[in-house]
Write an enzyme that holds these catalytic residues in place. Structure first.
Site, PDB file in Angstrom:
ATOM      1  N   HIS A 156       0.637  -1.063  -0.129  1.00  0.00           N
ATOM      2  CA  HIS A 156       0.202  -0.125  -0.332  1.00  0.00           C
ATOM      3  C   HIS A 156       0.595   0.824   0.100  1.00  0.00           C
ATOM      4  O   HIS A 156       0.458   2.018  -0.648  1.00  0.00           O
ATOM      5  CB  HIS A 156      -1.276  -0.046   1.053  1.00  0.00           C
ATOM      6  CG  HIS A 156      -2.063   1.133   1.489  1.00  0.00           C
ATOM      7  ND1 HIS A 156      -2.885   1.153   1.033  1.00  0.00           N
ATOM      8  CD2 HIS A 156      -1.143   2.732   2.012  1.00  0.00           C
ATOM      9  CE1 HIS A 156      -3.342   2.639   1.364  1.00  0.00           C
ATOM     10  NE2 HIS A 156      -2.092   3.237   2.120  1.00  0.00           N
ATOM     11  N   GLU A 157       2.144   1.211   0.711  1.00  0.00           N
ATOM     12  CA  GLU A 157       2.443   1.966   1.378  1.00  0.00           C
ATOM     13  C   GLU A 157       3.372   3.358   0.047  1.00  0.00           C
ATOM     14  O   GLU A 157       3.479   3.386  -0.415  1.00  0.00           O
ATOM     15  CB  GLU A 157       3.553   2.734   2.186  1.00  0.00           C
ATOM     16  CG  GLU A 157       2.901   2.204   3.069  1.00  0.00           C
ATOM     17  CD  GLU A 157       1.715   3.471   4.095  1.00  0.00           C
ATOM     18  OE1 GLU A 157       1.847   4.947   3.102  1.00  0.00           O
ATOM     19  OE2 GLU A 157       0.675   3.177   4.827  1.00  0.00           O
TER      20      GLU A 157
HETATM   21 ZN   LIG Z   1      -2.460   5.112   2.380  1.00  0.00          ZN
END
Ligand SMILES: [Zn+2]
Ligand SMILES: [Zn+2]
Length: 446
Positions: free
Chosen positions: A192-193
């Site tokens: 995600h990051e």
């Molecule tokens: Zn995020």
């Protein structure tokens, strides 16, 4: 319970609610809900697929309490912020690591790979200081203006592409990070990051890696969703021969079908992949959630059949040759077990659907053209199977799902819904699955 303080903080942080100068003096605390904050709350509810009532419902508070990414949900920068080169370097800072450096590297390498599988960008680890993307673990305040908050809450954050801190990724070192199943999956959060580090904003697609709340389940292999792939390819172009990503089920898609359908107290649950829609008689909106939001990781995704045994207060889930019995939110000891427990002959390897009649205390299992009557009270299968078309004329075997509610038996096959009157033994109507989820109604309402 949440007091207005943390709710205001949440909306301010993630939906950028900034009280105007003098606003506090002008209004008493009670008025806040009728003003800007209420609009932000509606925005938040809309983003998370909740009824946008502007009221602090239990469901809304539950979403606010979820562990999540620290970035805002209302950033609009896509298509403008991206790296201009095709090879990016990253460096892992060796302090506060949750596991050995080798293990952490392995996790990050596969998280980068999710993205490099679909875009023509390559990622290389560097051990020297200079790198485009610096990945590090920090506790509380770490001098970037956005301190971490200890266990739970915010898990990580990242900076959009650019020089200096741009592209950097920070993880909260105080989280219970894991590689396997307990705690927070470092792989899922990194994937995600890294999306942010490449320039992606949050997505309200529940199945997307860029969905802001943590909803990873070890029962499901993490993959980019169609929306993740579309967005990243818009920034970086297409990598030839990438695998087509899974599309998050959409209640308005004309090809929608269900894996399983069941009652749960007053609700009807419609299962698809790792998601389900919950239809409550008192609410208009039919919201989609993850199966894991109710039963964490007790039950698998892509189920074959589910039914509720009201009398024993149990939920029974089927997939392949196995079944799972859940009481409340917890899996009963010794499960999953083999479906031969029900008395199926060895030729039956899985069930298509399960139909429970609470008053008569029996369940009908469907396997291809056949159906089997199981006596819940005596835990015994009735004699030999009968043919579905004989019991329920007009319903086409094999079926995907079946459920009894509102006095009718409901069968689902592909994108069709068959409503059957068991008393008169006749088919009442055939409609599309979209109508069951009131997709059309909602589209015309607004
Ligand atoms: Zn995020
Ligand atoms: Zn930071």
């Amino acid at each position: 319970m949440f007091s207005p303080g943390p709710v205001q903080e949440y909306l301010q942080h993630f939906f950028s609610h900034h009280p105007e100068a003098g606003e506090r003096q002008k209004r008493s605390a009670g008025d806040d809900w009728t003003t800007g904050l209420c609009d932000k709350l509606k925005k938040m509810q809309h983003f998370f697929g909740l009824p946008p009532s502007g009221e602090l419902t239990q469901e809304t508070l539950a979403v606010m309490r979820k562990p999540r990414c620290g970035l805002s949900d209302v950033e609009h920068f896509e298509g403008t912020t991206r790296w201009k080169k095709k090879t990016l370097s990253y460096r892992i800072v060796r302090s506060n690591l949750p596991f050995s450096a080798a293990k952490v590297y392995k996790v990050f390498k596969s998280a980068w790979q999710l993205w490099s599988n679909v875009i023509p960008v390559r990622f290389h680890k560097r051990n020297r200081k200079e790198a485009d993307i610096i990945i590090s673990f920090h506790q509380t305040d770490h001098k970037d203006g956005t301190p971490f908050d200890g266990k739970g809450g915010i898990l990580a954050h990242a900076f959009f592409p650019g020089p200096g801190i741009g592209g950097d990724v920070h993880f909260d070192a105080e989280e219970d990070w894991s590689i396997n199943s307990t705690g927070f999956s470092l792989f899922a959060v990194a994937a995600h990051e890294f999306g942010h580090a490449l320039g992606l904003a949050h997505s309200s697609d529940l199945g997307a890696v860029m969905y802001p709340a943590y909803n990873f389940s070890p029962n499901y292999e993490l993959r980019l969703s169609l929306s993740d792939v579309k967005h990243i390819q818009r920034l970086y172009g297409i990598c030839p021969d990438f695998d087509p990503p899974p599309r998050t089920p959409d209640k308005c898609h004309s090809d929608l079908s269900f894996d399983a359908v069941t009652e749960l107290q007053q609700e009807v649950l419609y299962f698809k992949d790792r998601f389900m829609w919950r239809k409550h008689p008192q609410f208009d909106e039919i919201g989609m959630t993850m199966i894991s939001s109710l039963w964490s990781d007790s039950v698998p995704a892509s189920l074959d059949a589910v039914y509720q045994n009201v009398e024993k207060n149990l939920m029974v889930f089927f997939k392949g040759h196995q079944y799972w019995v859940v009481r409340g939110h917890d899996l009963e000891k010794g499960f999953p077990r083999n479906i031969s427990d029900f008395g199926f002959p060895s030729r039956v390897k899985s069930v298509d659907a399960a139909l429970h009649f609470r008053d008569k205390r029996y369940t009908v299992f469907f396997t291809g053209q056949e159906c089997w009557k199981y006596d819940e009270q005596h835990r015994a299968m009735h004699n030999s199977p009968s043919l579905l078309e004989r019991q329920w004329p007009g319903v086409e075997a094999p079926i995907d799902a079946a459920v009894f509610y509102d006095g009718f038996v409901h069968f689902f096959k592909g994108n069709l819904h068959f409503q059957f009157d068991n008393n008169s033994k006749s088919l009442v109507s055939v409609s599309t699955v979209n109508e069951v989820l009131e997709c059309n109604k909602i589209l015309t309402k607004r």
